[in-house]
Every structure is written in C-alpha cells, then in structure tokens.
Design a protein around this motif. Structure first.
Motif, mmCIF file in Angstrom:
data_model
loop_
_atom_site.group_PDB
_atom_site.id
_atom_site.type_symbol
_atom_site.label_atom_id
_atom_site.label_comp_id
_atom_site.label_asym_id
_atom_site.label_seq_id
_atom_site.Cartn_x
_atom_site.Cartn_y
_atom_site.Cartn_z
ATOM 1 N N VAL A 1 0.851 -1.189 0.000
ATOM 2 C CA VAL A 1 0.000 0.000 0.000
ATOM 3 C C VAL A 1 0.885 1.237 0.000
ATOM 4 C CG1 VAL A 1 -1.821 -1.192 1.262
ATOM 5 C CG2 VAL A 1 -0.209 0.253 2.517
ATOM 6 N N THR A 2 0.318 2.322 -0.473
ATOM 7 C CA THR A 2 0.941 3.635 -0.380
ATOM 8 C C THR A 2 -0.098 4.571 0.211
ATOM 9 O OG1 THR A 2 2.256 5.281 -1.587
ATOM 10 C CG2 THR A 2 0.292 4.452 -2.690
ATOM 11 N N THR A 3 0.353 5.569 0.973
ATOM 12 C CA THR A 3 -0.565 6.454 1.686
ATOM 13 C C THR A 3 -0.318 7.898 1.287
ATOM 14 O OG1 THR A 3 -0.484 4.927 3.569
ATOM 15 C CG2 THR A 3 -1.487 7.082 3.932
ATOM 16 N N LEU A 4 -1.346 8.531 0.778
ATOM 17 C CA LEU A 4 -1.294 9.940 0.387
ATOM 18 C C LEU A 4 -1.982 10.758 1.476
ATOM 19 C CD1 LEU A 4 -0.506 11.921 -1.915
ATOM 20 C CD2 LEU A 4 -2.827 11.595 -2.816
ATOM 21 N N VAL A 5 -1.211 11.599 2.156
ATOM 22 C CA VAL A 5 -1.741 12.433 3.232
ATOM 23 C C VAL A 5 -2.089 13.801 2.654
ATOM 24 C CG1 VAL A 5 -1.304 13.445 5.503
ATOM 25 C CG2 VAL A 5 -0.318 11.217 4.922
ATOM 26 N N GLU A 6 -3.317 14.222 2.858
ATOM 27 C CA GLU A 6 -3.807 15.492 2.311
ATOM 28 C C GLU A 6 -4.101 16.473 3.434
ATOM 29 O OE1 GLU A 6 -7.610 17.231 -0.298
ATOM 30 O OE2 GLU A 6 -7.509 15.107 0.270
ATOM 31 N N TYR A 7 -3.674 17.723 3.245
ATOM 32 C CA TYR A 7 -4.062 18.807 4.150
ATOM 33 C C TYR A 7 -5.268 19.488 3.519
ATOM 34 C CZ TYR A 7 -3.538 22.844 7.287
ATOM 35 O OH TYR A 7 -3.738 23.830 8.242
ATOM 36 N N GLU A 8 -6.448 19.187 4.023
ATOM 37 C CA GLU A 8 -7.683 19.688 3.417
ATOM 38 C C GLU A 8 -7.864 21.181 3.656
ATOM 39 O OE1 GLU A 8 -11.160 16.522 2.735
ATOM 40 O OE2 GLU A 8 -11.014 17.267 4.773
ATOM 41 N N THR A 9 -8.359 21.859 2.624
ATOM 42 C CA THR A 9 -8.650 23.288 2.732
ATOM 43 C C THR A 9 -10.053 23.561 2.206
ATOM 44 O OG1 THR A 9 -7.695 23.731 0.544
ATOM 45 C CG2 THR A 9 -6.214 23.916 2.449
ATOM 46 N N ARG A 10 -10.612 24.685 2.618
ATOM 47 C CA ARG A 10 -11.959 25.043 2.177
ATOM 48 C C ARG A 10 -11.979 25.483 0.719
ATOM 49 N NH1 ARG A 10 -14.410 28.553 7.316
ATOM 50 N NH2 ARG A 10 -14.343 26.855 8.854
ATOM 51 N N THR A 11 -10.888 26.100 0.281
ATOM 52 C CA THR A 11 -10.805 26.580 -1.107
ATOM 53 C C THR A 11 -9.618 25.902 -1.785
ATOM 54 O OG1 THR A 11 -9.502 28.473 -0.331
ATOM 55 C CG2 THR A 11 -11.877 28.791 -0.599
ATOM 56 N N PRO A 12 -9.833 24.747 -2.390
ATOM 57 C CA PRO A 12 -8.733 24.011 -3.025
ATOM 58 C C PRO A 12 -8.048 24.820 -4.120
ATOM 59 C CG PRO A 12 -10.687 22.631 -2.802
ATOM 60 C CD PRO A 12 -11.107 24.040 -2.495
ATOM 61 N N LYS A 13 -6.750 24.619 -4.239
ATOM 62 C CA LYS A 13 -5.949 25.272 -5.279
ATOM 63 C C LYS A 13 -5.660 24.283 -6.402
ATOM 64 C CE LYS A 13 -5.499 28.637 -2.249
ATOM 65 N NZ LYS A 13 -6.126 27.957 -1.090
ATOM 66 N N LYS A 14 -5.182 24.820 -7.512
ATOM 67 C CA LYS A 14 -4.859 23.972 -8.655
ATOM 68 C C LYS A 14 -3.375 23.601 -8.716
ATOM 69 C CE LYS A 14 -8.662 25.511 -11.575
ATOM 70 N NZ LYS A 14 -9.362 24.218 -11.470
ATOM 71 N N ARG A 15 -2.605 24.075 -7.745
ATOM 72 C CA ARG A 15 -1.193 23.716 -7.669
ATOM 73 C C ARG A 15 -0.910 23.124 -6.283
ATOM 74 N NH1 ARG A 15 1.998 29.519 -7.076
ATOM 75 N NH2 ARG A 15 1.063 30.128 -5.083
ATOM 76 N N ALA A 16 0.072 22.226 -6.220
ATOM 77 C CA ALA A 16 0.307 21.521 -4.960
ATOM 78 C C ALA A 16 1.786 21.234 -4.755
ATOM 79 C CB ALA A 16 -0.481 20.216 -4.924
ATOM 80 N N ILE A 17 2.152 21.156 -3.487
ATOM 81 C CA ILE A 17 3.437 20.620 -3.050
ATOM 82 C C ILE A 17 3.196 19.163 -2.663
ATOM 83 C CG2 ILE A 17 5.278 20.733 -1.336
ATOM 84 C CD1 ILE A 17 5.330 23.149 -3.110
ATOM 85 N N LEU A 18 4.030 18.259 -3.184
ATOM 86 C CA LEU A 18 3.965 16.847 -2.797
ATOM 87 C C LEU A 18 5.268 16.505 -2.092
ATOM 88 C CD1 LEU A 18 2.669 14.045 -2.774
ATOM 89 C CD2 LEU A 18 3.596 13.669 -5.073
ATOM 90 N N TYR A 19 5.160 16.185 -0.805
ATOM 91 C CA TYR A 19 6.331 15.935 0.035
ATOM 92 C C TYR A 19 6.680 14.450 0.049
ATOM 93 C CZ TYR A 19 9.271 15.579 4.194
ATOM 94 O OH TYR A 19 10.313 15.306 5.057
ATOM 95 N N LEU A 20 7.988 14.175 -0.033
ATOM 96 C CA LEU A 20 8.486 12.798 -0.024
ATOM 97 C C LEU A 20 9.550 12.678 1.061
ATOM 98 C CD1 LEU A 20 8.001 10.187 -1.622
ATOM 99 C CD2 LEU A 20 9.908 10.829 -3.093
ATOM 100 N N HIS A 21 9.330 11.764 1.987
ATOM 101 C CA HIS A 21 10.208 11.586 3.148
ATOM 102 C C HIS A 21 11.508 10.873 2.786
ATOM 103 C CE1 HIS A 21 9.249 7.321 3.112
ATOM 104 N NE2 HIS A 21 7.979 7.663 2.927
ATOM 105 N N GLY A 22 12.391 10.736 3.760
ATOM 106 C CA GLY A 22 13.659 10.038 3.584
ATOM 107 C C GLY A 22 13.622 8.605 4.078
ATOM 108 N N TYR A 23 14.802 8.017 4.252
ATOM 109 C CA TYR A 23 14.940 6.640 4.731
ATOM 110 C C TYR A 23 14.683 6.591 6.241
ATOM 111 C CZ TYR A 23 17.033 2.021 5.465
ATOM 112 O OH TYR A 23 17.249 0.701 5.812
ATOM 113 N N THR A 24 14.087 5.484 6.712
ATOM 114 C CA THR A 24 13.673 5.354 8.120
ATOM 115 C C THR A 24 12.908 6.608 8.522
ATOM 116 O OG1 THR A 24 15.714 4.086 8.523
ATOM 117 C CG2 THR A 24 14.440 4.716 10.441
ATOM 118 N N ASP A 25 11.824 6.871 7.835
ATOM 119 C CA ASP A 25 11.151 8.146 7.997
ATOM 120 C C ASP A 25 9.693 8.028 7.571
ATOM 121 O OD1 ASP A 25 10.970 10.808 8.645
ATOM 122 O OD2 ASP A 25 12.289 11.527 7.062
#
Length: 327
Positions: free
Chosen positions: A33-57
C-alpha cells in the motif's frame, strides 16, 4: 499496466484537517500500500506541493503543510510502500528491491492529484526521497511513452532537502571507497547491519532525548531499521543512473552549510548535517541538474525542516523565494 485500489480515506493520525488516503497495488513480491496524506482546505488550489520523506522516515511535520497552504499551495505528503503509515505485516519495513519500485507510489499519487483537480505539482523531497524523486523524474523525462496511459499531474519543479545523491563521505574518500563498497554489497545482497546504539543524529531530534520533535519511534526508530546491503546497492545504482540521465527540470537544492557526521558530541552534531557529506552532495547535484539553484542553510540539520527555528525559517524563506521567482 499499473493498477491500484482505493482502500479508504479517513482522518489522519495528525488530526483534522489531515486526511490519509490509502491505496493498494501489486509490489515487487507482494501486494503493498501507499498512503497519500492530504491537508484539506476550504478553497482548493490547482497547484500543490507533494512531500516525499527520507529513509527510516515518514511524514509528521504538520506545520510544514500549514506553511505551504498559507503560501497558496495545496499540500500533500506520501508515505511510500513499507514506510510509516504504509507499513504492513506481510512485508519488511523499508525493504527495497530496487529504487524503481517507488516510481509506482509517485505515479499513483500524481494520478490521484490529477483527479482532485491539481494541474501543477512541485516535489519536495528529503534525503533518500530526493534520490527517489530525481530517479523517477529522470526516467519519466526519457520514457514518457511508457506512462502515456496514465493521466498524471505535471511536475513543474523539484525542491531537494539534503538529497542522498552521493555516499556520505568527502569527494576524495568517495572516489576510493565506491568500488569496494559496490563489490561488498553485490557479493552479500542479503546481509544487513543493525545499529546497537541510538544514533547521535536521532538524539538531536526527538523530545525523548535532547530534541524538540515528537514522532513515532516505531516508524522512525532511533536505532534505525536494519540497513540492507541490497538497499545500499540499489542506492549506488540509482545515484549513478541519475547522474548519467541528468534532469533539466527547475531544481532548488537546500543543504546545510557544514558537515558534522564525524562529530561524537550531540551539541556539535547540531551545527550541521550529521548524516551526509555536504560537499559530495553539492558536487553530485551540480553534475546532475541542468537548471540548479543551491541554498546553504547555516546551522541546518540533515532534515532542514527539523533544524532550530532560525535555520528552519531560512530554509522556508529560500523555498518561498524560489517558488515565487521560478514558478
């Protein structure tokens, strides 16, 4: 053809407004499985930052999401297969057959973001996540037809937080040890090393020791997970391939101004990057990225966001300025 199943979406362990979306797909040896964590907002934008963690993280930096939301970006984070929220009992935590297996996590995330109306993504990747993101984007740029059937959001920029682009030694030492290390990990692929003691770097981070951060020590253990020789072999291969392929995407690399991995005092470790070598990292980045800006953060930790507040603010300001000027 990559296919996946949406298992569920529910409030994340970080609490509202974080939502964890979990997707199942076929991994190298078993279903993962893979898990996508979303920070929900009332007014969604059309651009996004997608964060990727490191090793043992895994992703736990809640205020990072709030920062980018205030800068008018949607924020998402990915816990890769076998990491954090995506750890499952049928597979070893952090186990890696090859770096390309994580390309599927990123493909799924980018397709799901497209479905959510996101038109532009900037990847923000830390340490090994920086290598995985670079590896994925370099291959995507040269094998776009292989992913033509997938409707993915376009990645328009890459931000690297102390990326694992080179072995954690000085450039001179790296030249001498690369071949012996490659030979060793190739001959003993099933061997692994388990740390006996808590790492000094971990002591600088977690509140239980002498740090300022709270996070799950079962997902980010202070002694780390056993370090697989096969994982290290795949790291070396990916580093070589990324350098050979190169990447023209606008890239910001942030790193500490000093290397402190040889220090044996937690207070001295805190003065810089206590995990990787800054000069080797910088040299590898200059050899890899064609449109590169480098920002050195005075007093920055290996994970720059986990640095003391003045260094953290410098790091975020550098990102904000780069995003505003380049994208």
């Amino acid at each position: 053809m990559l296919t996946w199943q949406h298992l569920h979406s529910k409030e994340d362990l970080l609490g509202s407004p974080f939502i964890a979306h979990t997707f199942a797909f076929q991994g190298v040896a078993t279903q993962v499985v893979t898990t996508l964590v979303e920070y929900e907002t009332r007014t969604p934008k059309k651009r996004a930052i997608l964060y990727l963690h490191g090793y043992t993280d895994y992703f736990f930096q809640a205020d990072l999401a709030q920062h980018f939301t205030e800068q008018e970006w949607q924020f998402y984070a990915l816990d890769l297969q076998g990491y954090g929220r995506s750890i499952r009992p049928n597979s070893r935590p952090n186990w890696c057959e090859n770096m390309a297996q994580y390309h599927d996590d990123l493909r799924i995330a980018l397709c799901e973001l497209k479905q959510r109306g996101i038109e532009e993504v900037v990847l923000l990747a830390h340490s090994t996540g920086g290598l995985i993101a670079s590896h994925f984007l370099a291959h995507l740029a040269r094998n776009s037809t292989a992913d033509s059937a997938l409707d993915m959001t376009k990645v328009t920029g890459l931000i690297l937080n102390s990326p694992f682009l080179a072995l954690p030694f000085s450039p001179e030492v790296t030249k001498r040890v690369s071949w012996p290390i490659w030979l060793t990990v190739s001959l003993l692929p099933f061997h692994s090393i388990r740390e006996k003691d808590i790492s000094l770097y971990a002591r600088t981070l977690h509140k239980h020791f002498c740090g300022e951060w709270e996070y799950r020590l079962d997902w980010k253990p202070a002694k780390g997970f056993p370090l697989s020789f096969n994982w290290l072999k795949q790291i070396l291969l990916a580093q070589k391939q990324v350098k050979q392929l190169g990447l023209a995407l606008p890239t910001l690399m942030c790193c500490s101004s000093a290397t402190t991995r040889h220090e044996r005092d937690p207070e001295r470790i805190k003065q810089g990057d206590g995990v990787l070598d800054v000069e080797s990292m910088t040299l590898a980045a200059q050899q890899t990225f064609k449109d590169l800006q480098i920002e050195r953060i005075e007093g920055g930790f290996h994970d720059l966001y986990l640095s003391p507040l003045p260094s953290r603010q410098h790091y975020l300001a550098a990102i904000d300025q780069w995003l505003a000027s380049r994208l």
